[in-house]
Design a protein around this motif. Structure first.
Motif, PDB file in Angstrom:
ATOM      1  N   UNK A 129       0.647  -1.235  -0.082  1.00 17.52           N
ATOM      2  CA  UNK A 129       0.164  -0.262   0.048  1.00 17.52           C
ATOM      3  C   UNK A 129       0.874   0.787   0.055  1.00 17.52           C
ATOM      4  N   UNK A 130       0.587   2.205  -0.859  1.00 19.53           N
ATOM      5  CA  UNK A 130       1.409   3.771  -1.346  1.00 19.53           C
ATOM      6  C   UNK A 130       0.603   4.842  -0.796  1.00 19.53           C
ATOM      7  N   UNK A 131      -0.440   4.330   0.101  1.00 20.09           N
ATOM      8  CA  UNK A 131      -0.745   5.255   0.683  1.00 20.09           C
ATOM      9  C   UNK A 131      -0.150   6.438   1.781  1.00 20.09           C
ATOM     10  N   UNK A 132      -0.701   7.239   2.796  1.00 18.85           N
ATOM     11  CA  UNK A 132       0.255   8.367   3.322  1.00 18.85           C
ATOM     12  C   UNK A 132       0.912   7.102   4.289  1.00 18.85           C
ATOM     13  N   UNK A 133       0.440   6.010   5.290  1.00 20.04           N
ATOM     14  CA  UNK A 133       1.823   5.553   5.547  1.00 20.04           C
ATOM     15  C   UNK A 133       2.554   4.631   5.231  1.00 20.04           C
ATOM     16  N   UNK A 134       2.278   3.752   3.905  1.00 17.56           N
ATOM     17  CA  UNK A 134       2.986   3.260   3.689  1.00 17.56           C
ATOM     18  C   UNK A 134       4.041   4.192   2.862  1.00 17.56           C
ATOM     19  N   UNK A 135       3.461   5.103   2.200  1.00 17.73           N
ATOM     20  CA  UNK A 135       4.700   5.345   1.316  1.00 17.73           C
ATOM     21  C   UNK A 135       5.712   6.519   2.425  1.00 17.73           C
ATOM     22  N   UNK A 136       5.434   7.040   3.394  1.00 20.78           N
ATOM     23  CA  UNK A 136       5.903   8.298   4.443  1.00 20.78           C
ATOM     24  C   UNK A 136       7.058   6.655   4.950  1.00 20.78           C
TER      25      UNK A 136
ATOM     26  N   UNK B 268       2.658  -3.419   6.149  1.00 15.79           N
ATOM     27  CA  UNK B 268       1.011  -3.830   6.038  1.00 15.79           C
ATOM     28  C   UNK B 268       0.523  -1.817   5.915  1.00 15.79           C
ATOM     29  N   UNK B 269       0.296  -1.848   5.406  1.00 16.65           N
ATOM     30  CA  UNK B 269      -0.431  -0.282   5.023  1.00 16.65           C
ATOM     31  C   UNK B 269      -1.763  -0.316   3.975  1.00 16.65           C
ATOM     32  N   UNK B 270      -2.420  -0.803   3.684  1.00 15.72           N
ATOM     33  CA  UNK B 270      -3.416  -1.505   2.230  1.00 15.72           C
ATOM     34  C   UNK B 270      -4.846  -0.529   2.741  1.00 15.72           C
TER      35      UNK B 270
END
Lengths: 522, 216
Positions: free
Chosen positions: A16-23, A266-268
């Motif tokens: 997952x490449x959102x706020x959590x995973x991207x950070x 894991x940041x989905x």
């Protein structure tokens, strides 16, 4: 871009490449750690973003099937769209508004502050505001939040002028055009806002901070990131000792692949994260991975929300400019005299006619409905966003009767409003109407909650393993090299828009992972 | 509503001009906007026809439903007056037929660019440089509000200065409303019964708040 071999077990695999995973991906690659970043959606560029509500929705919204139940109105109006999140590189940072308030001190200590509230599963966070403050600073600097660290405020747009004047006249004082993660002037290589009014649609101008315009390019430039769009994770695998050792995913061609991993982040998102943990069940972990506590999927929160659209006899043109650059914080306090625990923000919001028609009162028709649209030009709008109560039974599970196009079980979202949520929403509606009355509204319309953009709490942090899924660093209590990096870890929801806290927690987690890697513990 | 098995030919039947006129009238009665000409309604009708054609079931719903409206109107739905037509639609609002039209009308009528113009919505702006120089802040019937965060000390100092008759500008930003209502420490007042109209009929909250324990 670097390419990591599927059999290479040295990378950190981020799902997952959102706020959590991207950070996490950005912070780790910056320090030389190889990262494979799996993203279920495509990589869109700012040139791809469109100034059109439905076109953008169809371009980026997560539309994979979901099912719902419970007393919340979405189960009736949008039974297959409980949440409004993004399936693209950058995740929901592509769609989020930009509002970036911090949590308050008491919001990390909800059980202690509110006391027992019937029917809730309130719990204090295993981390305090004081511990998180340095990471809030780092997050605000990354985002370029206005009103913080020398970043200038955005100017008042029309919708804000109505909000702020109404606020002042009913005695509110804590109002401003931010903090808001959109540049008022050029910052970090991105331009100042041109007030185009389409930041929910990705912001073509790139003035709004998002993972896709900041973290991804910087992480790619390190040479340590292997970004894999259109790659849908379906299971986390474990070795004989119970450690995570890889991720199975469906590649862009539809083939099942396995990427070996040293550490898994894991940041989905709050619906897909528990889904993936539950889909990772095995004879060793029969109830799902990291679920010995039974808390995976539980305590799903979505903020207590609602909108008020008020009509005036003079033009407002609320759609011109930054949609949510107007925040009132006076109701963010725990004051049981109001008839409910915790508090809420009031924030400007503007929709075009297409979305206003779809969401103002789903299912409605006739002259009462068309009156709302006929007043469009003279309408001001705000969003109520407050802390909702965690409940064990508000829950994401695997639907035993429905599968997606890959044949995988569809996530089922059950949500009942708590009486505290209902009382808070009612209070917010009344205060909003009073605010608009104070500046001459001729009428107002109450809009029910939209499909949730703030999805929280299905793999919550806890000090004790039996109370939650992860510790204060987001590390699974059961699996030492598995981290949850998104808003699933929120122990409770607070009133604030969650973006800043997701980034702060993920930054702190990345520091911890780096330290553990250096020490040879991971 | 049950499928009209008695009339299987309807699946391939093309929509008659009469049926199309009935559909346009249904949309106009359900979504009345005195300012709108016929064209947006006609385009919406066409989009509904196109969408309904994509599934046999939807097509059956639409064609049979339109056919039955004249009967329900005792002759001609198009000729029924607004009040009669509205009442008739209220009577069938739970049907799949009406829900199909309602849902697709909401999606398409308000996504029509002529409708945007009529409602005063200017739409896409990026190619025109946004609204930065095209009125994002042109509202002039209210005072310019403060945009910075509240600074209690600065505001108190400004107020003290004003009380003493001196001209002290607050550093918290531009002056807000000319009215001074309540001190910052004072909690915001609860709302009093309002004279303005409310469309809160869609809200379940009135019933649900009785469940809430209010500990005042």
């Amino acid at each position: 871009m670097t390419t990591v071999d599927h059999g290479d077990d040295s990378p950190v695999v981020v799902i997952g490449s959102g706020a959590g995973g991207g950070t996490v991906a950005y912070e780790l690659t910056k320090q030389g750690v190889p990262v494979v970043l799996l993203e279920a959606g495509p990589r869109l560029s700012p040139e791809d973003y469109v100034n059109d509500e439905w076109k953008a929705f169809n371009q980026m919204a997560w539309l994979d099937p979901r099912t719902t139940s419970g007393s919340f109105r979405l189960a009736r109006d949008f039974p297959n769209l409980p949440a409004w999140t993004v399936k693209a590189v950058g995740g929901t940072t592509t769609h989020y508004s930009g509002a970036t308030p911090r949590f308050k001190d008491y919001e990390f200590k909800t059980r202690s502050t509110y006391g027992p509230v019937d029917g809730t599963s309130l719990l204090d966070w295993p981390i305090t505001l004081e511990e998180l403050e340095p990471y809030y600073d780092r997050a605000e600097i990354k985002l370029g939040s206005t009103h913080r660290h020398g970043r200038p405020p955005l100017p008042a747009n029309n919708n804000y002028k109505v909000l702020a004047n109404g606020a002042e006249r009913i005695g509110y004082r804590q109002y401003a055009t931010g903090p808001y993660a959109t540049n008022a002037e050029p910052y970090d290589g991105r331009p100042g806002s041109i007030q185009d009014g389409f930041n929910f649609q990705g912001d073509k101008n790139t003035s709004k901070w998002s993972i896709n315009v900041r973290e991804i390019p910087k992480a790619l430039a390190t040479g340590n990131l292997d970004l894999r769009p259109n790659s849908h994770a379906v299971q986390i695998t474990t070795d004989a000792s119970g450690r995570a050792d890889g991720v199975l995913y469906i590649d862009p061609e539809g083939n099942l692949q396995r990427q070996r991993a040293r550490v898994v982040s894991l940041a989905a998102g709050t619906i897909e994260t528990p889904r993936l943990l539950l889909m990772s069940a095995s004879p060793r972990f029969p109830d799902g991975l990291a679920n010995s506590s039974g808390h995976v999927g539980r305590h799903y929160m979505r903020h207590t929300t609602g909108s008020v659209y008020a009509r005036f006899d003079q033009p407002v043109h609320m759609y011109r400019g930054e949609a949510m650059a107007g925040i009132i914080g006076d109701e963010v306090r725990h004051d049981p005299d109001r008839g409910f625990a915790s508090g809420y923000y009031l924030e400007t919001i503007a929709l075009g006619p297409a979305f206003l028609a779809a969401f103002a009162d789903p299912g409605a028709w006739g002259p009462e409905f068309t009156k709302v649209l006929d007043s469009y030009e003279n309408t001001a709008g705000l969003w109520i966003v407050g802390e909702d109560m965690p409940q064990e039974t508000n829950r994401v599970t695997l639907d035993p009767t429905a599968t997606d196009k890959h044949g995988l079980p569809v996530p089922h979202v059950h949500f009942d409003d708590h009486p505290n949520d209902v009382a808070m929403r009612e209070h917010g509606y009344r205060q909003a109407e009073m605010l608009y009355d104070a500046v001459g509204a001729t009428g107002a319309h109450r809009t029910p909650p939209y499909p949730s953009t703030h999805n929280l709490g299905t793999a919550r942090m806890s000090a004790r393993p039996e109370d939650g899924v992860v510790d204060s660093y987001g590390r699974a209590h059961d699996v030492p090299n598995l981290f949850v990096s998104d808003s699933s870890v929120f122990t409770t929801g607070a009133a604030a828009n969650p973006l800043l806290t997701i980034v702060a927690l993920a930054t702190r987690q990345a520091d911890f992972v780096l330290d553990e890697l250096r020490k040879g513990n991971l | 509503m049950t499928p009209p098995e008695s009339n299987p030919q309807s699946v391939t039947t093309t929509l008659t001009d009469d049926a199309r006129r009935v559909l346009v009238r249904v949309i106009q009665v359900a979504f009345p906007h005195p300012r709108f000409p016929d064209a947006p309604y006609e385009r919406t009708a066409q989009r509904i026809i196109d969408a309904a054609r994509e599934s046999t079931w939807s097509w059956l719903q639409l064609t049979q439903g339109l056919r039955s409206l004249d009967d329900l109107a005792s002759g001609s739905f198009v000729d029924a007056d607004d009040e009669q037509a509205f009442a008739l639609l209220r009577g069938i609002e739970q049907t799949d037929f009406f829900n199909l039209i309602r849902r697709l009308s909401v999606l398409n009528l308000y996504d029509d660019h002529e409708v945007w113009d009529l409602l005063g919505y200017e739409g896409p702006s990026f190619e025109k440089g946004g609204y930065l120089h095209r009125g994002f802040n042109d509202l002039d019937w209210l005072p310019e509000p403060r945009i910075t965060e509240y600074d209690a000390e600065a505001e108190a100092a400004a107020k003290a200065g004003a009380d003493a008759g001196t001209d002290t500008a607050g550093s918290a930003g531009q002056p807000g409303s000319t009215e001074q209502l309540g001190s910052p420490e004072q909690p915001p007042p609860e709302r009093s019964p309002a004279a303005t109209s409310r469309d809160a009929g869609n809200q379940p909250s009135a019933a649900e708040t009785t469940m809430t324990e209010v500990t005042r």
